[in-house]
Structures are given as structure tokens and as C-alpha cells.
Design a protein around this motif. Structure first.
Motif, short mmCIF file in Angstrom:
data_model
loop_
_atom_site.label_atom_id
_atom_site.label_comp_id
_atom_site.label_asym_id
_atom_site.label_seq_id
_atom_site.Cartn_x
_atom_site.Cartn_y
_atom_site.Cartn_z
N LYS A 45 29.72 24.31 -27.75
CA LYS A 45 28.80 23.17 -27.68
C LYS A 45 27.62 23.41 -26.74
O LYS A 45 26.57 22.85 -26.93
CB LYS A 45 29.57 21.92 -27.24
CG LYS A 45 30.15 22.00 -25.84
CD LYS A 45 31.07 20.81 -25.55
CE LYS A 45 31.62 20.93 -24.13
NZ LYS A 45 32.79 20.09 -23.91
N SER A 210 39.16 25.62 -20.10
CA SER A 210 38.93 26.77 -19.22
C SER A 210 39.83 26.78 -17.98
O SER A 210 40.39 27.81 -17.63
CB SER A 210 37.47 26.81 -18.78
OG SER A 210 36.66 27.20 -19.86
N GLY A 227 35.65 26.91 -23.38
CA GLY A 227 34.20 27.09 -23.42
C GLY A 227 33.70 27.86 -22.22
O GLY A 227 33.51 29.08 -22.27
#
Ligand SMILES: *Cc1c(COP(=O)(O)O)cnc(C)c1O
Length: 235
Positions: A45, A210, A227
Motif C-alpha cells: 500500500k 512487520s 509491509g
């Protein structure tokens, strides 16, 4: 971004991915699990399409977006066989647009949304993989069914046609306290064990980001949504 050469981005991504894979493996080893049963969903994203293209080249095939519009644009731009995962909130009026592109929807947080998806999927001749989002931690800021809500609605949810309810998803509280995180993930697994029946094994548990994916793996995650860790060192 322009002054940062693509070759450097690629080598950083390869390095970050290799480290992540090692951590995944170690967490699997600690908990007696097979790393092939823990699928990485790279959450893209916050990075441009060019970075997604490089990840694709490195060999990643599962990508997560939290906005339907960005997922649609990227799925249209990259014709390769990619599994796109919608991990963010879905408005009822976006269902028709996103279903042809998102094979997985992690963020189904109400019976009405699931019913709408079933109707539209039937019209489009699709059967999306659905994860029901559950708010295990009970934080007011979090989306999702309450555990009691999903227990109550479970028989009705299973009646919805044209959707493959393949598992549950949750997000842990944003905290450094490992026990709180672990309890949240364990709670999702126990809820899954309670709800599963023969025809609906609910095999997928989408949990871990993460900073907490290793705990999530130890508690049974089959889909980790990572991410920022993948993109460390990339401007
Ligand atoms: C952004 C996001 C992630 C990834 O978070 P990182 O901390 O960047 O790994 C995972 N799940 C959801 C629902 C997200 O919105």
C-alpha cells in the motif's frame, strides 16, 4: 525516488526478503510448523507500482492492498498471475468493482457485507476467498466481528452462497507487550477451532504484521501481512 537506482532497490528488496524468510523459517522451526504453510502477503500500500514490479520479479506472488481502488489499478497494470489480497475496509458500493481483481478479501467485518458479496459474486460468476475479521482484543478502534457476534451469526454466515469462507483475520494491539500480542493471536486460533466444522475447516488464519509476524507464526498464522519490514532502507 528517481535518484535511487532500480538495481539498488532490487538488491535491498532481495536482502530484506531473505531476512524475512529466515525469520519465518526460524519461527516455524520453534513451533514445529512447515514454512510452506505460512504464506507471505507483501503489503504494498505504501510503495509505488515500480516496487511491486520488482517484488514480482524476485518471485513474490501474493500482494496486499488496503484500498480497493489502488488494488484494482495495480491488478489491471500487472497482467501476471498474481494473488491480490484486499486487507482494508470494503464499502458495500465497492464490492462489484473489486471482486473481479481480489482473489482474497481479509476484511469482511459484517454479515451484511458478506451477503452483498455473495449476491454480487453470484452475478459475476465468482467465488472469492473470504476471511472474516474478528476484533479479538476488543479495542474500540478496531473493525471486525466480536467473538460473541461471530458465534451467534455463524450458522447464517455459512448459508451465504458464492463465497468461500476460508478463515479468520485479526490485528493485534499496537503494543510492545508480547504477551498481549500472543494472547490476541491465540484467541483467534481458539475461536477458529471452536467454529470449524468438517465442511468448513477454516484453514486460514491471517495474522501478523512487520513487528509481530513471528509471534503470529508461533500461534498458527497461515497468512502473514508484512509491509514496512520488506521496504526498510528504500526511500
Ligand atoms: C498496513 C497493513 C499491514 C502491514 O503493516 P506493516 O506494519 O507495514 O507490516 C498489515 N495488515 C493491515 C490490515 C494493514 O493495513
Amino acid at each position: 525516488m528517481d535518484e535511487f537506482p532500480a538495481s539498488l532497490i532490487e538488491s535491498r528488496l532481495r536482502e530484506n526478503f531473505a531476512q524475512l524468510a529466515m525469520k519465518r523459517e526460524a519461527a516455524c522451526k520453534r513451533s514445529g510448523r512447515d514454512p510452506r504453510h505460512v504464506q507471505l502477503v507483501a503489503v504494498t500500500k505504501s510503495v509505488p507500482l515500480s516496487v511491486v514490479t520488482i517484488l514480482r520479479k524476485i518471485g513474490l506472488t501474493h500482494f496486499g492492498e488496503n484500498r480497493p481502488q489502488q488494488l484494482i489499478e495495480r491488478a489491471q497494470a500487472l497482467a501476471d498471475p498474481i494473488d491480490w489480497h484486499l486487507i482494508g475496509p470494503l464499502q458495500r458500493n465497492k464490492v462489484r468493482a473489486v471482486l473481479p481483481y481480489a482473489r482474497w478479501i481479509h476484511s469482511v467485518a459484517s454479515q451484511q457485507l458478506l451477503e452483498r458479496m455473495g449476491r454480487v459474486a453470484g452475478e459475476l460468476n465468482l467465488c472469492p476467498k473470504v476471511l472474516l475479521q474478528v476484533n479479538i482484543s476488543g479495542e474500540a478502534s478496531k473493525q471486525g466481528f466480536t467473538p460473541d457476534g461471530i458465534r451467534r451469526e455463524w450458522p447464517a454466515l455459512l448459508q451465504v452462497p458464492n463465497v468461500d469462507i476460508t478463515g479468520l483475520m485479526t490485528m493485534a494491539p499496537d503494543t510492545e507487550d508480547e504477551e498481549i500480542i500472543r494472547t490476541t493471536f491465540r484467541g483467534l486460533r481458539h475461536l477458529r477451532d471452536e467454529l470449524r466444522v468438517d465442511q468448513w475447516p477454516l484453514s486460514e488464519l491471517s495474522m501478523g504484521m512487520s513487528h509481530d509476524f513471528e509471534i503470529a507464526i508461533e500461534e498458527g498464522a497461515t497468512l502473514i501481512r508484512v509491509g514496512s519490514l520488506l521496504f526498510e532502507g528504500i526511500p
